[in-house]
Design an enzyme around this catalytic site. Structure first.
Site, PDB file in Angstrom:
ATOM      1  N   GLY A  48       0.427  -1.149   0.313  1.00 33.49           N
ATOM      2  CA  GLY A  48      -0.305  -0.171  -0.225  1.00 33.49           C
ATOM      3  C   GLY A  48       0.550   1.159   0.109  1.00 33.49           C
ATOM      4  N   GLU A 102       4.025   3.846   5.663  1.00 28.78           N
ATOM      5  CA  GLU A 102       2.950   3.257   5.809  1.00 28.78           C
ATOM      6  C   GLU A 102       1.859   3.466   4.778  1.00 28.78           C
ATOM      7  OE1 GLU A 102       0.935   0.708   6.662  1.00 28.78           O
ATOM      8  OE2 GLU A 102       1.246  -0.289   8.048  1.00 28.78           O
ATOM      9  N   ASP A 103       0.982   3.467   4.808  1.00 27.38           N
ATOM     10  CA  ASP A 103      -0.175   3.629   3.623  1.00 27.38           C
ATOM     11  C   ASP A 103      -1.248   4.670   4.467  1.00 27.38           C
ATOM     12  OD1 ASP A 103      -0.743   1.261   4.822  1.00 27.38           O
ATOM     13  OD2 ASP A 103      -1.971   1.135   2.216  1.00 27.38           O
ATOM     14  N   ASP A 106      -4.211   1.207  11.337  1.00 28.17           N
ATOM     15  CA  ASP A 106      -5.526   1.443  10.609  1.00 28.17           C
ATOM     16  C   ASP A 106      -5.655   0.987  12.676  1.00 28.17           C
ATOM     17  OD1 ASP A 106      -8.378   0.830  10.907  1.00 28.17           O
ATOM     18  OD2 ASP A 106      -8.511  -1.228   9.357  1.00 28.17           O
ATOM     19  N   LYS A 134      -6.782   6.086  11.702  1.00 32.85           N
ATOM     20  CA  LYS A 134      -7.974   6.113  11.471  1.00 32.85           C
ATOM     21  C   LYS A 134      -7.627   5.835  13.459  1.00 32.85           C
ATOM     22  CE  LYS A 134      -9.647   3.237   8.438  1.00 32.85           C
ATOM     23  NZ  LYS A 134     -10.138   2.044   7.235  1.00 32.85           N
ATOM     24  N   PHE A 155     -13.649   2.525   5.317  1.00 30.16           N
ATOM     25  CA  PHE A 155     -12.654   2.073   4.096  1.00 30.16           C
ATOM     26  C   PHE A 155     -12.633   2.301   3.239  1.00 30.16           C
ATOM     27  CE2 PHE A 155     -11.370  -0.615   0.917  1.00 30.16           C
ATOM     28  CZ  PHE A 155     -10.734  -1.603   0.950  1.00 30.16           C
ATOM     29  N   VAL A 156     -10.742   3.157   3.139  1.00 28.82           N
ATOM     30  CA  VAL A 156     -10.694   4.490   1.918  1.00 28.82           C
ATOM     31  C   VAL A 156     -10.026   3.304   0.573  1.00 28.82           C
ATOM     32  CG1 VAL A 156     -10.825   5.829   3.018  1.00 28.82           C
ATOM     33  CG2 VAL A 156      -8.240   4.563   3.349  1.00 28.82           C
ATOM     34  N   ASP A 162      -5.874  -0.339  -1.205  1.00 27.04           N
ATOM     35  CA  ASP A 162      -6.962  -1.341  -2.558  1.00 27.04           C
ATOM     36  C   ASP A 162      -7.788  -1.631  -2.000  1.00 27.04           C
ATOM     37  OD1 ASP A 162      -4.939  -3.257  -0.321  1.00 27.04           O
ATOM     38  OD2 ASP A 162      -6.076  -4.889  -1.766  1.00 27.04           O
ATOM     39  N   ARG A 168      -5.399   0.958  -6.746  1.00 25.93           N
ATOM     40  CA  ARG A 168      -3.923   1.413  -5.746  1.00 25.93           C
ATOM     41  C   ARG A 168      -3.496   2.525  -6.892  1.00 25.93           C
ATOM     42  NH1 ARG A 168      -2.657  -1.553  -1.849  1.00 25.93           N
ATOM     43  NH2 ARG A 168      -2.957  -4.922  -2.297  1.00 25.93           N
TER      44      ARG A 168
HETATM   45  P1  IMP Z   1      -3.875  -2.630  10.378  1.00 22.37           P
HETATM   46  O1  IMP Z   1      -2.501  -3.696  10.589  1.00 22.37           O
HETATM   47  O2  IMP Z   1      -4.732  -2.814  10.938  1.00 22.37           O
HETATM   48  O3  IMP Z   1      -2.909  -1.009  11.469  1.00 22.37           O
HETATM   49  O4  IMP Z   1      -3.547  -2.501   8.565  1.00 22.37           O
HETATM   50  C1  IMP Z   1      -2.762  -1.318   7.930  1.00 22.37           C
HETATM   51  C2  IMP Z   1      -3.091  -2.627   7.029  1.00 22.37           C
HETATM   52  O5  IMP Z   1      -4.542  -2.232   5.991  1.00 22.37           O
HETATM   53  C3  IMP Z   1      -2.679  -1.270   5.800  1.00 22.37           C
HETATM   54  O6  IMP Z   1      -1.307  -0.802   5.682  1.00 22.37           O
HETATM   55  C4  IMP Z   1      -3.304  -1.928   4.494  1.00 22.37           C
HETATM   56  O7  IMP Z   1      -2.954  -1.916   3.429  1.00 22.37           O
HETATM   57  C5  IMP Z   1      -4.558  -2.319   5.099  1.00 22.37           C
HETATM   58  N1  IMP Z   1      -6.056  -1.052   5.706  1.00 22.37           N
HETATM   59  C6  IMP Z   1      -6.327  -0.742   6.719  1.00 22.37           C
HETATM   60  N2  IMP Z   1      -7.402   0.295   6.200  1.00 22.37           N
HETATM   61  C7  IMP Z   1      -7.523   0.089   4.869  1.00 22.37           C
HETATM   62  C8  IMP Z   1      -8.734   1.091   3.910  1.00 22.37           C
HETATM   63  O8  IMP Z   1      -9.335   2.151   4.368  1.00 22.37           O
HETATM   64  N3  IMP Z   1      -8.460   1.266   2.769  1.00 22.37           N
HETATM   65  C9  IMP Z   1      -7.335  -0.171   2.750  1.00 22.37           C
HETATM   66  N4  IMP Z   1      -6.942  -0.751   3.073  1.00 22.37           N
HETATM   67  C10 IMP Z   1      -7.120  -0.361   4.069  1.00 22.37           C
END
Ligand code: IMP
Length: 178
Positions: A48, A102-103, A106, A134, A155-156, A162, A168
């Site tokens: 991402g 990081e993109d 979450d 977030k 969700f974005v 993606d 992407r």
């Molecule tokens: P975390 O481990 O839950 O913090 O999630 C991180 C990863 O989940 C990000 O690097 C994204 O690849 C994916 N992700 C989290 N939220 C979104 C979203 O809203 N859209 C798309 N991918 C997401």
């Protein structure tokens, strides 16, 4: 800009290219100030982060190196809670200042996994730069050092992010239209 359909879902425009680029510049300028005199390693989290990573690095004026790891935790539009390491870290980070790129942050599961990997490999310092954050979804305690924009728990898609592998390549960010 209009509503778009990706696979079986529709998405509406959310963050424009101009807003994204302004956020990227803001993050780059803080990093440039904070790391003066140091040679950090920028570690991109694939897939991402590739667009943010490229734009961010173009505005970094420090001496630095770059590397990537590939992790995955998402299936469709939700986190699985489990983070898989698909391409590991083969760089020597011992004694180095690492900036994770990081993109989006979450739940924070990905971050925790990375902190584990980096402390095992004896990095000197680890900070995180993320385009999107977030806060309502974040469940961990590591500080998020550099944030482009905070967004609600939605969700974005686009600018590297993606939905089931798609979207992407879109140059701005869309949000799920439900
Ligand atoms: P975390 O481990 O839950 O913090 O999630 C991180 C990863 O989940 C990000 O690097 C994204 O690849 C994916 N992700 C989290 N939220 C979104 C979203 O809203 N859209 C798309 N991918 C997401």
């Amino acid at each position: 800009m209009d509503i778009i359909t990706v696979k079986d879902k529709s998405f509406k425009p959310y963050i424009s290219e101009e807003e994204l680029q302004a956020s990227v510049k803001k993050v780059a300028s803080k990093i440039n100030d904070d790391y003066k005199g140091s040679t950090p390693i920028f570690l991109g989290i694939l897939n991402g982060s590739f667009m943010f990573f490229g734009d961010l690095l173009k505005s970094i004026d420090l001496e630095c190196t770059v590397s990537f790891v590939k992790l995955a935790s998402y299936e469709g539009t939700g986190s699985t809670g489990q983070v898989n390491e698909l391409i590991g870290l083969n760089e020597d980070v011992e004694g180095k200042d690492v900036i994770l790129v990081e993109d989006i942050v979450d739940t924070g599961n990905t971050l925790v996994k990375l902190h584990e990997i980096l402390s095992e490999k004896k990095a000197r310092s680890v900070k995180i730069a993320t385009l999107l954050y977030k806060p309502e979804a974040y469940k961990k305690h590591h500080p998020i050092d550099y944030v482009g924009m905070e967004i609600p728990n939605a969700f974005v898609l686009g600018y590297g992010l993606d939905y089931d592998g798609l979207g992407r390549n879109i140059s701005s960010i869309y949000v799920l239209n439900d």
